[in-house]
Write an enzyme that holds these catalytic residues in place. Sequence first.
Site, mmCIF file in Angstrom:
data_model
loop_
_atom_site.group_PDB
_atom_site.id
_atom_site.type_symbol
_atom_site.label_atom_id
_atom_site.label_comp_id
_atom_site.label_asym_id
_atom_site.label_seq_id
_atom_site.Cartn_x
_atom_site.Cartn_y
_atom_site.Cartn_z
ATOM 1 N N LYS B 55 0.791 -1.237 0.000
ATOM 2 C CA LYS B 55 0.000 0.000 0.000
ATOM 3 C C LYS B 55 0.821 1.284 0.000
ATOM 4 C CE LYS B 55 -4.363 -1.558 0.342
ATOM 5 N NZ LYS B 55 -5.450 -1.148 -0.583
ATOM 6 N N SER B 311 1.169 -9.965 -0.842
ATOM 7 C CA SER B 311 0.938 -8.524 -0.799
ATOM 8 C C SER B 311 1.140 -7.868 0.551
ATOM 9 C CB SER B 311 -0.476 -8.242 -1.291
ATOM 10 O OG SER B 311 -1.396 -9.024 -0.548
#
Lengths: 326, 326
Positions: B55, B311
């Site tokens: 992110k 991720s």
Amino acid sequence: MTDLAITAADVRDAAAQIRGVAVRTPLLEFMPLSERVGHRVLVKFEGAQHTGAFKFRGAYNRLSRLSSQERAAGVVAWSSGNHAQGVAAAARLLGIQATIVMPADAPAVKLANTRALGAQIITYDRHTQSREEIATALADERGAVLVPSFDDPFVIAGQGTIGLEILEQASEIGATIGRVLACCGGGGLVGGIATAIKDTAPHIDIYSVEPEAFDDTARSLASGRREAVLPGAHSICDALLAPSPGSLTFPINKALLSGGLVVSDDQVRAAMRFAFQSMKLVVEPGGAAALAAALAGLAPRGDGATVVVVSGANVDPDLFASIIAG
Amino acid sequence: MTDLAITAADVRDAAAQIRGVAVRTPLLEFMPLSERVGHRVLVKFEGAQHTGAFKFRGAYNRLSRLSSQERAAGVVAWSSGNHAQGVAAAARLLGIQATIVMPADAPAVKLANTRALGAQIITYDRHTQSREEIATALADERGAVLVPSFDDPFVIAGQGTIGLEILEQASEIGATIGRVLACCGGGGLVGGIATAIKDTAPHIDIYSVEPEAFDDTARSLASGRREAVLPGAHSICDALLAPSPGSLTFPINKALLSGGLVVSDDQVRAAMRFAFQSMKLVVEPGGAAALAAALAGLAPRGDGATVVVVSGANVDPDLFASIIAG
């Protein structure tokens, strides 16, 4: 330095030998780690090596040099687990039968992985039996080659390929290295790395890092001769319990290291927690020793980044769980 | 495709914007993983990104575009935790005050890290309150810019830089890629990656991977229109609980993805255990979704390696401990 067991040329030769077979493990950088230590820290993560530890490098470099006759007779090694897995994995790739003498109380994951790689395992009691005697008798009986975990020129040179990769990878990211910290059991890893690095970058300081009860290399570096671990020594660093520096590794380390650092088991546990929380890496106790020294501020300060070798990551889930829970 | 929210040029522009600031995370290869899946698998490990998740890329690309006036007014975001930390870290680097609306039951590590990065946190009850309303009211009150977690062109383009790195890094190691699997909450990550990759390598298949109760993108891809998550849905993948595909991300994913894969929470837990044991990586539940799909054999076979995007890796120690214990 021609009296040392290996030269930088041997390490370069090992690098050619393992190229495309061993993993070129990543050199990583973590903002929270550098902030915590107070200067730039780079992490060479050997948990990403085949079998989860650096030992595959030396094992493959050794086994791939055997003649076809030697290969047919198989190999024998003794190890608490990481050399065991490295030898087993290299033997499997080369089609060689491996027999490994391992302590009965080795981490379950190391026993299971070594077996899964196709090696025959013979366990022994660390407190009452001699692994050297068991392994030597086996090798004699079978005409098999003994593969030492550190006191062998090909093994030391194989581990030294980590040093070459550190230099290359630091150059790729434009980092200047001031010092390298690597854990030390028998001294093959740190000796190989020192041989590789000092040849072209003699200004870089190399330090061994040991658990406090197994500080034989630190004391030997101080006294100038090979000192032994005291009876009854204990540490959670199951990979770093060698009883004394090697006859081949110690002269290398005496000639090339800037000193020996020592960490407590609590500092090792704190480093494993830090690696989980802030680096997202699984690290075994012995593999966390160099990181622990960096986090504890034990390496002398100076210019350039500190490289920490995280050498292995084979740890049983219940031990890991209890350590990260704090 | 000029009607889509971003183009590959936007991703290249984002890559230039975050260069030297974001981490170029490693593309790793693990023998036990490729053996288990039955063909070559490469792992893009975003746990090594700043704040332990991808992110930061999108957040920095968004925040670094703000005018000095906008920077002075601060930013507001809502997030279950990874976007929160990404925004907080980017804001700290840029000297911007960040306020994040987070669920009161977000993982403790995500709340603590966001706070440690200097952000102000406002918690809400996921079951009775609207994070959008709270955040929008805050932004209005302060004249602050809202930073969406996926439905924003700069955010999507930032996440897409992972796709460019995958192409570069695969080329560096001489690997040919057949398909890429990336987890999907709102669809910004997989949409950005698809935009980056399909532009120069349209033969590579891109798949989204979702938890089975939050399969809104898979169902939307099948029906051709944005479908919503059903009421009462639950998953351990706290990072993947978006209620429906985004208005900007869905057209991208509809145009570019080859399909949507779905994994169970048990498959996610098994993938986290596998990552611990055989890859030595810490992975959070949502971060393990794509790996779970690969391990479960859900991606169609074909030529070329499978790339799995891991991720994120922000997981509380007690949850991680219970999962690796099996």
